[in-house]
Write an enzyme that holds these catalytic residues in place. Structure first.
Site, mmCIF file in Angstrom:
data_model
loop_
_atom_site.group_PDB
_atom_site.id
_atom_site.type_symbol
_atom_site.label_atom_id
_atom_site.label_comp_id
_atom_site.label_asym_id
_atom_site.label_seq_id
_atom_site.Cartn_x
_atom_site.Cartn_y
_atom_site.Cartn_z
ATOM 1 N N HIS A 201 29.864 -35.592 39.501
ATOM 2 C CA HIS A 201 30.657 -35.945 40.824
ATOM 3 C C HIS A 201 30.327 -34.809 41.765
ATOM 4 O O HIS A 201 30.859 -35.065 42.984
ATOM 5 C CB HIS A 201 32.003 -36.073 40.475
HETATM 6 C C1 UD1 Z 1 37.551 -33.787 44.249
HETATM 7 C C2 UD1 Z 1 37.682 -32.499 44.408
HETATM 8 C C3 UD1 Z 1 36.769 -31.628 43.299
HETATM 9 C C4 UD1 Z 1 37.027 -32.170 41.995
HETATM 10 C C5 UD1 Z 1 37.229 -33.673 41.912
HETATM 11 C C6 UD1 Z 1 37.729 -33.894 40.659
HETATM 12 C C7 UD1 Z 1 37.814 -31.595 46.713
HETATM 13 C C8 UD1 Z 1 37.031 -30.946 47.877
HETATM 14 N N1 UD1 Z 1 36.984 -31.997 45.725
HETATM 15 O O1 UD1 Z 1 36.225 -34.290 44.445
HETATM 16 O O2 UD1 Z 1 36.745 -30.364 43.462
HETATM 17 O O3 UD1 Z 1 36.196 -31.718 40.959
HETATM 18 O O4 UD1 Z 1 38.163 -34.332 43.162
HETATM 19 O O5 UD1 Z 1 37.582 -35.685 40.299
HETATM 20 O O6 UD1 Z 1 39.035 -31.394 46.683
HETATM 21 N N2 UD1 Z 1 37.707 -42.127 45.336
HETATM 22 C C9 UD1 Z 1 38.002 -43.170 45.051
HETATM 23 N N3 UD1 Z 1 39.065 -43.253 44.313
HETATM 24 C C10 UD1 Z 1 40.090 -42.269 44.124
HETATM 25 C C11 UD1 Z 1 39.531 -41.060 44.520
HETATM 26 C C12 UD1 Z 1 38.369 -40.933 45.274
HETATM 27 O O7 UD1 Z 1 37.510 -44.212 45.176
HETATM 28 O O8 UD1 Z 1 41.032 -42.341 43.667
HETATM 29 C C13 UD1 Z 1 36.446 -42.037 46.220
HETATM 30 C C14 UD1 Z 1 36.492 -42.001 47.570
HETATM 31 O O9 UD1 Z 1 35.365 -42.820 48.147
HETATM 32 C C15 UD1 Z 1 36.426 -40.670 48.291
HETATM 33 C C16 UD1 Z 1 35.458 -40.164 47.128
HETATM 34 O O10 UD1 Z 1 35.630 -40.708 45.748
HETATM 35 O O11 UD1 Z 1 35.820 -40.541 49.367
HETATM 36 C C17 UD1 Z 1 35.645 -38.607 46.943
HETATM 37 O O12 UD1 Z 1 37.139 -38.290 46.553
HETATM 38 P P1 UD1 Z 1 37.633 -36.838 47.024
HETATM 39 O O13 UD1 Z 1 38.873 -36.560 46.639
HETATM 40 O O14 UD1 Z 1 37.411 -36.619 48.422
HETATM 41 O O15 UD1 Z 1 36.574 -35.779 46.371
HETATM 42 P P2 UD1 Z 1 36.204 -35.878 44.933
HETATM 43 O O16 UD1 Z 1 34.659 -36.117 44.952
HETATM 44 O O17 UD1 Z 1 36.844 -36.720 44.052
HETATM 45 N N1 UDP Z 2 38.295 -36.655 32.450
HETATM 46 C C1 UDP Z 2 38.851 -37.857 32.257
HETATM 47 N N2 UDP Z 2 38.352 -38.888 32.308
HETATM 48 C C2 UDP Z 2 36.911 -39.098 32.862
HETATM 49 C C3 UDP Z 2 36.243 -37.752 33.246
HETATM 50 C C4 UDP Z 2 37.050 -36.819 33.303
HETATM 51 O O1 UDP Z 2 40.062 -37.881 31.645
HETATM 52 O O2 UDP Z 2 36.480 -40.310 32.879
HETATM 53 C C5 UDP Z 2 38.933 -35.473 32.528
HETATM 54 C C6 UDP Z 2 38.392 -34.229 31.801
HETATM 55 O O3 UDP Z 2 38.442 -34.454 30.288
HETATM 56 C C7 UDP Z 2 39.163 -33.130 32.265
HETATM 57 C C8 UDP Z 2 39.238 -33.503 33.935
HETATM 58 O O4 UDP Z 2 39.229 -34.966 33.807
HETATM 59 O O5 UDP Z 2 40.248 -32.981 31.850
HETATM 60 C C9 UDP Z 2 38.053 -32.813 34.667
HETATM 61 O O6 UDP Z 2 38.380 -33.472 35.700
HETATM 62 P P1 UDP Z 2 36.882 -33.531 36.865
HETATM 63 O O7 UDP Z 2 35.634 -33.653 36.208
HETATM 64 O O8 UDP Z 2 37.181 -34.942 37.581
HETATM 65 O O9 UDP Z 2 37.067 -32.379 37.753
HETATM 66 P P2 UDP Z 2 36.657 -30.804 37.739
HETATM 67 O O10 UDP Z 2 37.189 -30.348 36.761
HETATM 68 O O11 UDP Z 2 35.187 -30.766 38.116
HETATM 69 O O12 UDP Z 2 37.308 -30.301 38.916
#
Ligand code: UD1
Ligand code: UDP
Length: 364
Positions: A201
């Site tokens: 991601h």
């Molecule tokens: C965010 C965090 C990242 C973390 C990740 C965990 C920041 C800058 N990034 O990235 O560090 O590793 O979360 O998963 O804070 N979206 C949905 N549904 C949701 C949430 C998001 O559809 O419930 C989609 C939207 O199109 C959104 C995109 O995902 O624009 C990205 O979401 P965002 O929270 O901005 O960043 P992540 O890539 O999720």
């Molecule tokens: N995770 C989850 N379901 C998924 C993918 C990840 O429960 O489909 C959990 C994973 O085991 C860990 C956390 O989400 O506990 C990590 O989150 P993510 O990879 O979104 O963010 P990051 O750690 O990179 O910020």
């Protein structure tokens, strides 16, 4: 004592749960949970509240998605009102997401003490939005709880006074230790037992169509050697769909929606190997002793490489193929669990706070 926790994105929920439990166990602490709404889909948020046994947030800011500025500023505006109303003694923020830095900035400006859980991590790569969030949050925090010794070293080098830094261990592993006995495999009806688990991601991997295309093609090739189970983060799903990528061996790649935490733990535990760019997954695989190939040039979690099962393979599909094959033929890198990743990090955080060791940091 009134502690207010701010969470918003998926990995925050695993980190806050043990800390709330530790303060509950201590008794005398009033706690408020604020959910910024950075993540909002049921399978990115609600499911974790259910599975981790978290109570509903006291305050939901409902901010949702947006550019960095829109999202961060939206959280700040809404959280400022909450903080003025609730006036806690301490705000605890978690990890490195936009919700983390937004809340820290608001609290610091209002003169409310801030504690950062998972402080001190550094990738030394400011092209990562999370690195900027980490640096700013640590700079503003009155008390810094690190998961490993490298975090302490980074903070000391940046001039943070030693008495503000507490190496407590890894709260994400607290949750893993508690819930591993309840892990359960999702029903995927796989044609065999051996599979590799994939999560992606990071913007650096999924936002550039050429980089994403190269990685997907490499994964498609590898699926001939080993089945892939790939729970798709919403960012990644939308990028793959926009690109119209067709999986050549689609029966060997199981693309699924994001799974719950208990399902994810079981998938990690039982995988032959994990290919990821997630921070949390690098740590969980190290704890579980499962080989992990990380599709990044660097990691802010060096203990997973120095001690654990993690190998950084960068973003080069050729390197991924080589390392993947090495794990399949050789079993992968052995590792050990880093010190203090023992399920008790949150207890240590509660001890520091309740011992009154969080004076306000007024000097730079
Ligand atoms: C965010 C965090 C990242 C973390 C990740 C965990 C920041 C800058 N990034 O990235 O560090 O590793 O979360 O998963 O804070 N979206 C949905 N549904 C949701 C949430 C998001 O559809 O419930 C989609 C939207 O199109 C959104 C995109 O995902 O624009 C990205 O979401 P965002 O929270 O901005 O960043 P992540 O890539 O999720
Ligand atoms: N995770 C989850 N379901 C998924 C993918 C990840 O429960 O489909 C959990 C994973 O085991 C860990 C956390 O989400 O506990 C990590 O989150 P993510 O990879 O979104 O963010 P990051 O750690 O990179 O910020």
């Amino acid at each position: 004592m009134h502690v207010l926790h701010v969470v918003g994105a998926r990995p925050n929920f695993m980190k806050v749960a043990p800390v709330i439990a530790a303060f509950d166990a201590a008794g005398s602490v009033r706690q408020t949970l604020v959910h910024t709404g950075q993540h909002y889909d049921a399978n990115m948020s609600d499911i974790f509240f259910e599975q981790l046994g978290l109570k509903r947030p006291h305050v939901s800011l409902g901010i949702g998605s947006g550019s960095h500025a829109v999202q961060t500023a939206g959280i700040m505006v809404a959280f400022e009102k909450t903080l003025v109303e609730r006036r806690p003694d301490l705000v605890l923020v978690y990890g490195d997401v936009n919700s983390t830095v937004a809340a820290a900035l608001v609290a610091a400006k209002l003169g409310v003490r801030v504690g950062h859980v998972e402080a001190g991590l550094r990738s030394f790569d400011r092209s990562m939005p999370e690195e900027i969030n980490r640096i700013v949050t640590d700079r503003l925090s009155d008390v810094l709880f690190t998961p490993s010794a490298d975090g302490d070293e980074n903070l000391l080098r940046e001039g943070v006074p030693a008495d503000r830094i507490h190496c407590v261990g890894n709260v994400m592993i607290d949750t893993l230790v508690r819930l591993l006995p309840h892990a359960r495999r999702p029903r995927l009806d796989l044609p065999g037992d051996d599979y590799a688990l994939v999560t992606l991601h990071r913007p650096s991997n999924v936002d550039d169509p050429r980089v994403l295309g190269g990685l997907l093609q490499a994964l498609a090739d590898l699926s001939e050697r080993c089945l892939l189970v790939f729970p798709l983060h919403p960012r990644t799903r939308s990028r793959i769909e926009a690109q119209g990528f067709q999986w050549p061996h689609h029966r060997r790649v199981r693309l699924v929606d994001p799974v719950g935490y208990l399902e994810m733990l079981a998938l990690e535990r039982d995988a032959r190997l994990v290919v990821t760019d997630s921070g949390g997954v690098q740590e969980e695989t190290t704890y579980l002793g499962v080989p992990c190939l990380t599709l990044r040039e660097n990691t802010e979690r060096p203990a997973t490489v120095d001690l654990g099962t993690n190998v950084l393979v960068g973003r080069d599909p050729a390197r991924l193929r080589v390392e993947f094959e090495k794990v399949l033929s050789g079993g992968g890198k052995a590792g050990r669990v880093p010190p203090l990743w023992d399920g008790r990090a949150a207890e240590r955080i509660a001890e520091v706070v309740l011992a009154g060791r969080v004076p306000r940091r007024l000097a730079a």
